[in-house]
Design a protein around this motif. Structure first.
Motif, PDB file in Angstrom:
ATOM      1  N   ALA A 167       0.858  -1.228  -0.110  1.00  9.44           N
ATOM      2  CA  ALA A 167      -0.034  -0.125   0.075  1.00  9.44           C
ATOM      3  C   ALA A 167       0.740   1.268   0.033  1.00  9.44           C
ATOM      4  N   ARG A 168       2.132   1.162   0.748  1.00  8.28           N
ATOM      5  CA  ARG A 168       2.803   2.535   0.995  1.00  8.28           C
ATOM      6  C   ARG A 168       4.173   2.290  -0.024  1.00  8.28           C
ATOM      7  N   LEU A 169       4.174   1.165  -0.741  1.00  6.08           N
ATOM      8  CA  LEU A 169       5.335   1.151  -1.616  1.00  6.08           C
ATOM      9  C   LEU A 169       4.884   0.663  -3.096  1.00  6.08           C
ATOM     10  N   GLY A 170       5.138   1.722  -4.130  1.00  4.45           N
ATOM     11  CA  GLY A 170       4.621   1.269  -5.386  1.00  4.45           C
ATOM     12  C   GLY A 170       5.823   1.203  -6.385  1.00  4.45           C
ATOM     13  N   TYR A 171       5.632   0.517  -7.590  1.00  8.88           N
ATOM     14  CA  TYR A 171       6.981   0.708  -8.483  1.00  8.88           C
ATOM     15  C   TYR A 171       6.239   1.044  -9.958  1.00  8.88           C
ATOM     16  N   VAL A 172       7.105   1.817 -10.734  1.00  8.25           N
ATOM     17  CA  VAL A 172       6.927   1.896 -11.989  1.00  8.25           C
ATOM     18  C   VAL A 172       8.414   1.452 -12.655  1.00  8.25           C
ATOM     19  N   TYR A 173       8.129   0.290 -13.087  1.00  8.88           N
ATOM     20  CA  TYR A 173       9.351  -0.329 -13.787  1.00  8.88           C
ATOM     21  C   TYR A 173      10.125   0.494 -15.018  1.00  8.88           C
ATOM     22  N   ALA A 174      11.261   0.233 -14.825  1.00  9.87           N
ATOM     23  CA  ALA A 174      12.264   1.145 -15.968  1.00  9.87           C
ATOM     24  C   ALA A 174      12.063   0.335 -17.377  1.00  9.87           C
ATOM     25  N   ALA A 175      12.385   1.123 -18.264  1.00 10.01           N
ATOM     26  CA  ALA A 175      12.265   0.568 -19.786  1.00 10.01           C
ATOM     27  C   ALA A 175      13.815   0.254 -20.422  1.00 10.01           C
ATOM     28  N   GLY A 176      14.649   0.358 -19.246  1.00  5.54           N
ATOM     29  CA  GLY A 176      16.048   0.223 -19.553  1.00  5.54           C
ATOM     30  C   GLY A 176      16.519  -1.022 -20.313  1.00  5.54           C
ATOM     31  N   SER A 177      15.646  -2.350 -19.575  1.00 10.66           N
ATOM     32  CA  SER A 177      16.166  -3.373 -20.464  1.00 10.66           C
ATOM     33  C   SER A 177      15.737  -3.219 -21.968  1.00 10.66           C
ATOM     34  N   ALA A 178      14.266  -2.687 -22.319  1.00 13.60           N
ATOM     35  CA  ALA A 178      14.019  -2.555 -23.606  1.00 13.60           C
ATOM     36  C   ALA A 178      14.954  -1.660 -24.425  1.00 13.60           C
ATOM     37  N   GLN A 179      15.125  -0.580 -23.927  1.00  8.99           N
ATOM     38  CA  GLN A 179      16.366   0.368 -24.447  1.00  8.99           C
ATOM     39  C   GLN A 179      17.366  -0.326 -24.902  1.00  8.99           C
ATOM     40  N   MET A 180      18.295  -1.099 -24.065  1.00  9.43           N
ATOM     41  CA  MET A 180      19.634  -1.800 -24.557  1.00  9.43           C
ATOM     42  C   MET A 180      19.251  -3.138 -25.339  1.00  9.43           C
ATOM     43  N   VAL A 181      18.131  -3.736 -25.363  1.00 10.79           N
ATOM     44  CA  VAL A 181      17.738  -4.742 -26.532  1.00 10.79           C
ATOM     45  C   VAL A 181      17.651  -3.951 -27.748  1.00 10.79           C
ATOM     46  N   ALA A 182      17.279  -2.595 -27.692  1.00 12.44           N
ATOM     47  CA  ALA A 182      16.903  -2.158 -29.348  1.00 12.44           C
ATOM     48  C   ALA A 182      18.274  -1.852 -29.468  1.00 12.44           C
ATOM     49  N   VAL A 183      19.229  -1.165 -28.640  1.00 13.52           N
ATOM     50  CA  VAL A 183      20.665  -0.761 -28.959  1.00 13.52           C
ATOM     51  C   VAL A 183      21.359  -2.085 -29.479  1.00 13.52           C
ATOM     52  N   ALA A 184      21.308  -3.187 -28.910  1.00 10.62           N
ATOM     53  CA  ALA A 184      21.650  -4.389 -29.542  1.00 10.62           C
ATOM     54  C   ALA A 184      21.167  -4.666 -30.869  1.00 10.62           C
ATOM     55  N   ASP A 185      19.827  -4.552 -30.980  1.00 13.00           N
ATOM     56  CA  ASP A 185      19.286  -4.831 -32.705  1.00 13.00           C
ATOM     57  C   ASP A 185      19.937  -4.034 -33.620  1.00 13.00           C
ATOM     58  N   TRP A 186      19.951  -2.466 -33.255  1.00 14.52           N
ATOM     59  CA  TRP A 186      20.646  -1.793 -34.169  1.00 14.52           C
ATOM     60  C   TRP A 186      21.916  -1.981 -34.518  1.00 14.52           C
ATOM     61  N   ILE A 187      22.863  -2.405 -33.668  1.00 22.88           N
ATOM     62  CA  ILE A 187      24.046  -2.856 -33.836  1.00 22.88           C
ATOM     63  C   ILE A 187      24.303  -4.088 -34.773  1.00 22.88           C
ATOM     64  N   ILE A 188      23.399  -4.986 -34.289  1.00 21.77           N
ATOM     65  CA  ILE A 188      23.559  -6.199 -35.038  1.00 21.77           C
ATOM     66  C   ILE A 188      23.124  -6.029 -36.493  1.00 21.77           C
ATOM     67  N   SER A 189      21.950  -5.398 -36.694  1.00 19.94           N
ATOM     68  CA  SER A 189      21.470  -4.966 -38.176  1.00 19.94           C
ATOM     69  C   SER A 189      22.690  -4.328 -38.676  1.00 19.94           C
ATOM     70  N   ASP A 190      22.938  -2.981 -38.112  1.00 13.86           N
ATOM     71  CA  ASP A 190      23.943  -2.363 -38.901  1.00 13.86           C
ATOM     72  C   ASP A 190      25.184  -2.995 -39.471  1.00 13.86           C
ATOM     73  N   SER A 191      25.714  -3.805 -38.553  1.00 13.40           N
ATOM     74  CA  SER A 191      26.863  -4.574 -38.846  1.00 13.40           C
ATOM     75  C   SER A 191      26.945  -5.824 -39.553  1.00 13.40           C
ATOM     76  N   GLY A 192      25.712  -6.102 -39.885  1.00 13.34           N
ATOM     77  CA  GLY A 192      25.395  -7.283 -40.724  1.00 13.34           C
ATOM     78  C   GLY A 192      25.794  -8.604 -39.975  1.00 13.34           C
ATOM     79  N   GLY A 193      25.418  -8.424 -38.461  1.00 15.72           N
ATOM     80  CA  GLY A 193      25.812  -9.564 -37.762  1.00 15.72           C
ATOM     81  C   GLY A 193      27.315  -9.893 -37.546  1.00 15.72           C
ATOM     82  N   LYS A 194      28.164  -8.809 -37.445  1.00  9.65           N
ATOM     83  CA  LYS A 194      29.726  -9.079 -37.227  1.00  9.65           C
ATOM     84  C   LYS A 194      30.283  -7.958 -36.505  1.00  9.65           C
ATOM     85  N   ALA A 195      29.492  -7.567 -35.442  1.00  9.86           N
ATOM     86  CA  ALA A 195      29.835  -6.272 -34.665  1.00  9.86           C
ATOM     87  C   ALA A 195      30.869  -6.693 -33.515  1.00  9.86           C
ATOM     88  N   ASN A 196      31.751  -5.848 -33.342  1.00 11.28           N
ATOM     89  CA  ASN A 196      32.618  -5.873 -32.209  1.00 11.28           C
ATOM     90  C   ASN A 196      32.571  -4.534 -31.285  1.00 11.28           C
TER      91      ASN A 196
END
Length: 381
Positions: A167-196
């Motif tokens: 009742a006195r402790l609430g949460y609004v969970y972060a979008a941080g994991s979704a952001q970092m997954v999106a970062v990974a997806d862009w890098i994988i796509s941009d690099s053609g699957g060969k990113a360092n």
């Protein structure tokens, strides 16, 4: 100065294992094939603004009785521009209700955070909102505020099984994991699957580590040809980020992408890339996109992609959650709030209005009529 006790020592290189059969994107061998993959389609969707915001349902009664109360907002550190956007939105939202917002900077240390929580408790605050602060960093101070009958909303964190919602402790969970997954997806796509990749991972508590872990899982699943190096950084050691980044790059001379987990670390990350003499050899990527970083991208300065969450909308979500807690409208179960994210790249940045007003309104992520929707829920429109 005290330092947060979650700091990981050194940079750990992780060569990610091959993914199981049936995954998409990881087997691409060229940019052309990547462009037509399901992963590339996902990236294209992430680049679009939404058609609407996911405003919750359910009226709140008794809001008028809260006029004159004070709510404390405690961000883990005011170094991050994201929290300034959320703060402004909170001030606007609470201003409609007649509630005063008091801000206290946690200064990225357990002692600073505990001091802010104690200040709010002693001031008999109407409620407390913490931003990106794990309960465990200042557990005694959190517990004391709750024991004093003050509703506490913990935001931008992962779930904490040791301190479940009540009742006195609430949460609004972060979008941080979704952001970092999106970062990974862009890098994988941009690099053609060969990113360092070198990722500057924040160690300001367990949640940022969990966000990057989600990205690592995505690389494992989608990109057997990718190599990922984790470089641990922290707000408490902000001045060391350039040298730490430079060292990580010199140890990994084949790196082609450098990720700053949050925009607050973008400038020192860039400084480290420059120190290493790698500015022409790597592509910059970041999370928690804010105006300064997007202007950098627009100017074609280091940054190629950045993922952000709707920080202005989050301010109104936080206000909605706190009003429900203060009035007892939702009992011990708040709505399941979703904070939208969006991927900004050099391909779509030209269509994004790069102004403080646009950032503050939330129009980067979708229509701005959500404020009126919240006011209706609060009985004010």
């Amino acid at each position: 100065m005290s330092t947060i006790k979650f700091v990981l020592v050194g940079a750990t290189t992780l060569l990610l294992a091959a993914c199981s059969s049936g995954t998409t994107g990881g087997s691409t061998s060229s940019g052309a094939s990547a462009a037509s993959s399901p992963l590339a389609t996902k990236v294209a969707e992430l680049e679009k603004a939404g058609d609407s915001y996911p405003v919750p349902t359910g009226q709140i009664s008794g809001v008028d009785a809260l006029k004159g109360k004070t709510v404390y907002y405690i961000p883990i550190t005011q170094q991050s521009p994201q929290f300034a956007v959320t703060q402004a939105a909170l001030e606007s939202a609470f201003g409609k209700v007649g509630i005063k917002l008091q801000v206290c900077n946690g200064n990225a240390t357990p002692t600073g955070i505990a001091a802010c929580l104690t200040q709010a408790t002693q001031a008999k605050a109407g409620a407390i909102i913490t931003d990106a602060i794990p309960y465990v960093i200042a557990a005694n101070a959190f517990s004391a505020a709750i024991a004093a009958g003050i509703p506490v909303l913990n935001t931008n964190q992962t779930a904490d099984s040791a301190h479940p919602a009540a009742a006195r402790l609430g949460y609004v969970y972060a979008a941080g994991s979704a952001q970092m997954v999106a970062v990974a997806d862009w890098i994988i796509s941009d690099s053609g699957g060969k990113a360092n990749v070198v990722i500057n991972q924040s160690t300001d508590g367990p949640s940022p580590v969990a966000f990057v872990a989600a990205a690592k899982d995505e690389f494992t699943k989608e990109c057997p040809g990718c190599t990922v190096t984790i470089n641990a950084i922290s707000s408490a050691n902000f001045s060391l980020i350039p040298s730490s980044t430079s060292s990580a790059l010199l140890k990994n001379p084949n790196a082609k992408y450098v990720v700053s987990e949050f925009d607050q670390y973008l400038q020192p990350t860039l400084g480290g890339v420059q120190q290493a003499g790698k500015i022409a050899a790597v592509k910059g990527v970041s999370g928690a996109a804010q105006l300064s970083g997007l202007k950098m991208m627009s100017a074609k300065n280091f940054l190629y992609a950045s993922v952000g969450q709707a920080s202005a909308y989050q301010g109104w979500v936080d206000a909605d959650a706190v009003l429900r807690m203060m009035t007892g409208t939702s009992g011990d179960k708040l709505p399941e709030y979703t904070i939208p994210i969006r991927l900004f790249t050099r391909d779509n940045i030209g269509s994004v209005p790069l102004t403080s007003a646009a950032e503050a309104s939330g129009e980067w992520f979708g229509p701005t009529d959500y404020t009126g929707s919240f006011l209706k829920l609060w009985g004010l429109s």
